[in-house]
Design a protein around this motif. Structure first.
Motif, PDB file in Angstrom:
ATOM      1  N   ARG A 231     -23.414  35.606 -20.361  1.00 31.70           N
ATOM      2  CA  ARG A 231     -23.283  36.783 -21.819  1.00 31.70           C
ATOM      3  C   ARG A 231     -22.342  36.852 -22.607  1.00 31.70           C
ATOM      4  O   ARG A 231     -22.147  36.844 -23.374  1.00 31.70           O
ATOM      5  CB  ARG A 231     -24.607  37.275 -21.322  1.00 31.70           C
TER       6      ARG A 231
ATOM      7  N   TYR B 129     -20.702  34.161 -24.307  1.00 32.11           N
ATOM      8  CA  TYR B 129     -20.849  33.518 -25.085  1.00 32.11           C
ATOM      9  C   TYR B 129     -20.825  34.478 -26.027  1.00 32.11           C
ATOM     10  O   TYR B 129     -20.114  33.899 -27.531  1.00 32.11           O
ATOM     11  CB  TYR B 129     -22.391  33.858 -25.211  1.00 32.11           C
TER      12      TYR B 129
ATOM     13  N   MET C   8     -25.993  38.148 -27.942  1.00 32.63           N
ATOM     14  CA  MET C   8     -25.131  37.787 -26.881  1.00 32.63           C
ATOM     15  C   MET C   8     -26.050  38.497 -25.718  1.00 32.63           C
ATOM     16  O   MET C   8     -25.506  37.510 -25.131  1.00 32.63           O
ATOM     17  CB  MET C   8     -24.432  37.193 -27.281  1.00 32.63           C
TER      18      MET C   8
ATOM     19  N   LEU D 107     -29.416  33.891 -24.762  1.00 24.80           N
ATOM     20  CA  LEU D 107     -29.578  32.804 -22.839  1.00 24.80           C
ATOM     21  C   LEU D 107     -30.730  33.862 -22.132  1.00 24.80           C
ATOM     22  O   LEU D 107     -30.202  35.037 -21.959  1.00 24.80           O
ATOM     23  CB  LEU D 107     -27.570  33.135 -22.889  1.00 24.80           C
TER      24      LEU D 107
ATOM     25  N   GLU E  84     -27.823  26.955 -17.584  1.00 24.58           N
ATOM     26  CA  GLU E  84     -27.966  28.223 -18.331  1.00 24.58           C
ATOM     27  C   GLU E  84     -29.693  27.440 -19.116  1.00 24.58           C
ATOM     28  O   GLU E  84     -30.070  27.104 -20.312  1.00 24.58           O
ATOM     29  CB  GLU E  84     -26.910  28.145 -19.872  1.00 24.58           C
TER      30      GLU E  84
END
Length: 168
Positions: free
Chosen positions: A18, A21, A62, A68, A80
């Motif tokens: 995360r 991201y 994120m 996610l 993922e």
């Protein structure tokens, strides 16, 4: 991905995924700004302000399972698991790159010489980045566990972008 493989615990792996991201959000914004500069474009102020706001909101999202949901490692693959708002990230990513490519293409048609060549290489590099992202997203939803063929597009993107940066 390599960091996730070295994690001893699942909570650390999902946290670092995360976090990666989240770190990518400003990168996407700065690639867009690069396209604006190279294309010598002047997007409307309201649009730029909206895009900055969206970037900040995306950065915060994120870190949640909304984007996610989870990760797992199966053999040599990092899988993922997208959350319910992952499509927002896809739209953000693809929208920014597409609009940047549009600006480059628009300027390319009216440019010449070295500037035209520079735009051409950056355009091709970012087109490969768009292909890499699109193929990754498709593999995530339609072909989970498939071979990571998007890595070839990533390699091409890096090579073209490096060449454009060094040469022009």
């Amino acid at each position: 991905d390599l960091v996730m493989y070295t994690m001893k615990s699942h909570p650390k792996a999902i946290y670092f995924d995360r976090l990666s991201y989240m770190a990518g959000i400003p990168v996407i914004y700065f690639f867009f700004k690069l396209c604006v500069e190279i294309a010598e474009a002047v997007p409307p102020r309201a649009l730029v302000k909206l895009l900055k706001t969206i970037s900040m909101v995306m950065s915060l999202l994120m870190l949640t399972p909304l984007v996610l949901k989870d990760v797992r490692i199966e053999g040599e693959r990092l899988i993922e698991i997208p959350g319910p708002l992952y499509f927002v990230f896809i739209t953000y990513f693809m929208g920014y790159l597409s609009y940047g490519l549009y600006l480059l293409f628009r300027q390319y048609r009216h440019s010449s010489g070295v500037k035209r060549t520079q735009i051409q290489y950056v355009f091709v590099a970012l087109a490969f980045a768009l292909l890499a992202a699109g193929s990754y997203f498709l593999s995530m939803f339609l072909f989970p566990g498939s071979a990571p063929y998007y890595l070839a597009f990533q390699a091409a993107y890096v090579l073209f972008f490096a060449y454009a940066t060094v040469s022009y």
